[in-house]
Enzyme design. Sequence first.
Site, PDB file in Angstrom:
ATOM      1  N   ASN A  23     -14.768  -8.447  -6.164  1.00  0.00           N
ATOM      2  CA  ASN A  23     -13.347  -8.168  -6.354  1.00  0.00           C
ATOM      3  C   ASN A  23     -12.802  -8.756  -7.643  1.00  0.00           C
ATOM      4  O   ASN A  23     -11.849  -8.220  -8.217  1.00  0.00           O
ATOM      5  CB  ASN A  23     -12.545  -8.669  -5.147  1.00  0.00           C
ATOM      6  CG  ASN A  23     -12.813  -7.834  -3.899  1.00  0.00           C
ATOM      7  OD1 ASN A  23     -13.268  -6.695  -3.997  1.00  0.00           O
ATOM      8  ND2 ASN A  23     -12.542  -8.393  -2.733  1.00  0.00           N
ATOM      9  N   ARG A  94     -10.997   1.991  -4.393  1.00  0.00           N
ATOM     10  CA  ARG A  94      -9.575   1.690  -4.559  1.00  0.00           C
ATOM     11  C   ARG A  94      -9.278   0.883  -5.821  1.00  0.00           C
ATOM     12  O   ARG A  94      -8.193   1.002  -6.393  1.00  0.00           O
ATOM     13  CB  ARG A  94      -9.066   0.908  -3.345  1.00  0.00           C
ATOM     14  CG  ARG A  94      -8.991   1.736  -2.081  1.00  0.00           C
ATOM     15  CD  ARG A  94      -8.123   1.058  -1.054  1.00  0.00           C
ATOM     16  NE  ARG A  94      -6.788   0.794  -1.563  1.00  0.00           N
ATOM     17  CZ  ARG A  94      -5.817   1.679  -1.587  1.00  0.00           C
ATOM     18  NH1 ARG A  94      -6.011   2.896  -1.155  1.00  0.00           N
ATOM     19  NH2 ARG A  94      -4.626   1.353  -2.067  1.00  0.00           N
ATOM     20  N   ARG A 123      -3.259   1.156   3.075  1.00  0.00           N
ATOM     21  CA  ARG A 123      -3.298   0.419   1.805  1.00  0.00           C
ATOM     22  C   ARG A 123      -2.583   1.188   0.692  1.00  0.00           C
ATOM     23  O   ARG A 123      -3.196   1.581  -0.304  1.00  0.00           O
ATOM     24  CB  ARG A 123      -4.744   0.110   1.407  1.00  0.00           C
ATOM     25  CG  ARG A 123      -5.471  -0.670   2.488  1.00  0.00           C
ATOM     26  CD  ARG A 123      -6.607  -1.489   1.964  1.00  0.00           C
ATOM     27  NE  ARG A 123      -7.738  -0.728   1.519  1.00  0.00           N
ATOM     28  CZ  ARG A 123      -8.880  -1.258   1.113  1.00  0.00           C
ATOM     29  NH1 ARG A 123      -9.022  -2.564   1.094  1.00  0.00           N
ATOM     30  NH2 ARG A 123      -9.884  -0.518   0.721  1.00  0.00           N
ATOM     31  N   ILE A 330      -3.758  -8.150   8.094  1.00  0.00           N
ATOM     32  CA  ILE A 330      -3.763  -7.601   6.736  1.00  0.00           C
ATOM     33  C   ILE A 330      -3.910  -6.087   6.754  1.00  0.00           C
ATOM     34  O   ILE A 330      -3.111  -5.370   6.149  1.00  0.00           O
ATOM     35  CB  ILE A 330      -4.895  -8.232   5.892  1.00  0.00           C
ATOM     36  CG1 ILE A 330      -4.809  -9.770   5.960  1.00  0.00           C
ATOM     37  CG2 ILE A 330      -4.822  -7.751   4.455  1.00  0.00           C
ATOM     38  CD1 ILE A 330      -3.551 -10.372   5.401  1.00  0.00           C
TER      39      ILE A 330
END
Length: 422
Positions: A23, A94, A123, A330
């Site tokens: 990430n 994404r 998201r 989340i």
Amino acid sequence: MDSILVRGGGPLRGQIPIAGAKNACLTLMPATLLSEEPLTLTNAPRLSDIKTMTALLGSLGAEVTSLQDGKVLAMSSHNIHNHTADYDIVRKMRASILVLGPMLARDGHAIVSLPGGCAIGARPVDLHLKALEAMGAELELKDGYVHAKAPKGLRGGTIDFAFASVGATENALMAATLAKGTTIINNAAREPEIVDLAECLRKMGAQIEGEGTSTITIQGVDRLGGATHPVVTDRIELGTYMLAPAICGGEVELLGGRINLVQAFCEKLDAAGISVSETANGLTVKRNGGDIKAVDVTTEPFPGFPTDLQAQMMALLCTANGTSVLEEKIFENRFMHAPELIRMGADIEVHGGTATVKGVKRLKGAPVMATDLRASVSLILAGLAAEGETKVSRVYHLDRGYEHVVAKLSAVGADIERVKDA
């Protein structure tokens, strides 16, 4: 299509090297679009998502060269000739939305497809777009693409996030480095990957304060230069492999690991009866004998318990002594691994965003299917402690976030292999 075969066995012993963070690297790579000068990343992970970002940057005109067996990425964006990030690439991941802010900040226009990625919830990207609008961007959604313009350049502004979005904070942070004036990001995400991005941007000449807190202040500059930057350790890979000896027994040293990257996770391991200690080269994890103790887990933004370790933690708690409750705050749709664990004999009930796990004596090997990246590795962990053989199919998800899983686990004594399906 490949599958992974796992046979439950004894304790694990040895060392596992932890790669650079997926990430973080996927955020650092688009930063090359902010400068005409070279940006070099070291400690890069070797993953399919990195190849996807490489292809996306290449489609825009950036040059990305993989060196030292993929551990070094040498990038240059001196010749950006295309400002459209096409759906055929963006739909795969994404993180592709992160090219929007840098292109808009540098050249004043960009067209980016709405992104894809794991099917773990909506998201939405609205926070990304509102942040850019706060800096004067003109945005239009048309035919599945974001059309963004800033004819006179972006200008500093105040961004108030409704919740601490990691991706939106990263996009806003990159865009603000070249905006005219001062930008303040309130309710900014605090993840280590954002701190890593800020450190890299500062090496390139950006003026940033407050990363790692909920308020980040950026003073825009006219241009950014080149830099060389090491990608921070992958805290999710670290936590994942910390669970291997926790589930199987034994003692494993995670090379490059740091407790401050996984503090909340370590606290839950300690409560479950797992010992974590720092060494000169990383972290050592060992099971303190006896049963795993049930613990309750609630996922939260950093520095809380990471959503990306929830599936793996569930695998551990399937054989805990007692009942554990896992609350996912989340992402919706993030318990898709639960039915697969139930196929292995786990006792799990899911109601909305809460999963109740009653520990069983032992899991049993079974054919299971990966539904997303973290779910895939949770099934492998469960298979390590299960009786008999577990076959995990659709492991292409795994390749997006974990390099050399079979080699790393085999090196510490796991009975695991990758096979091609007939």
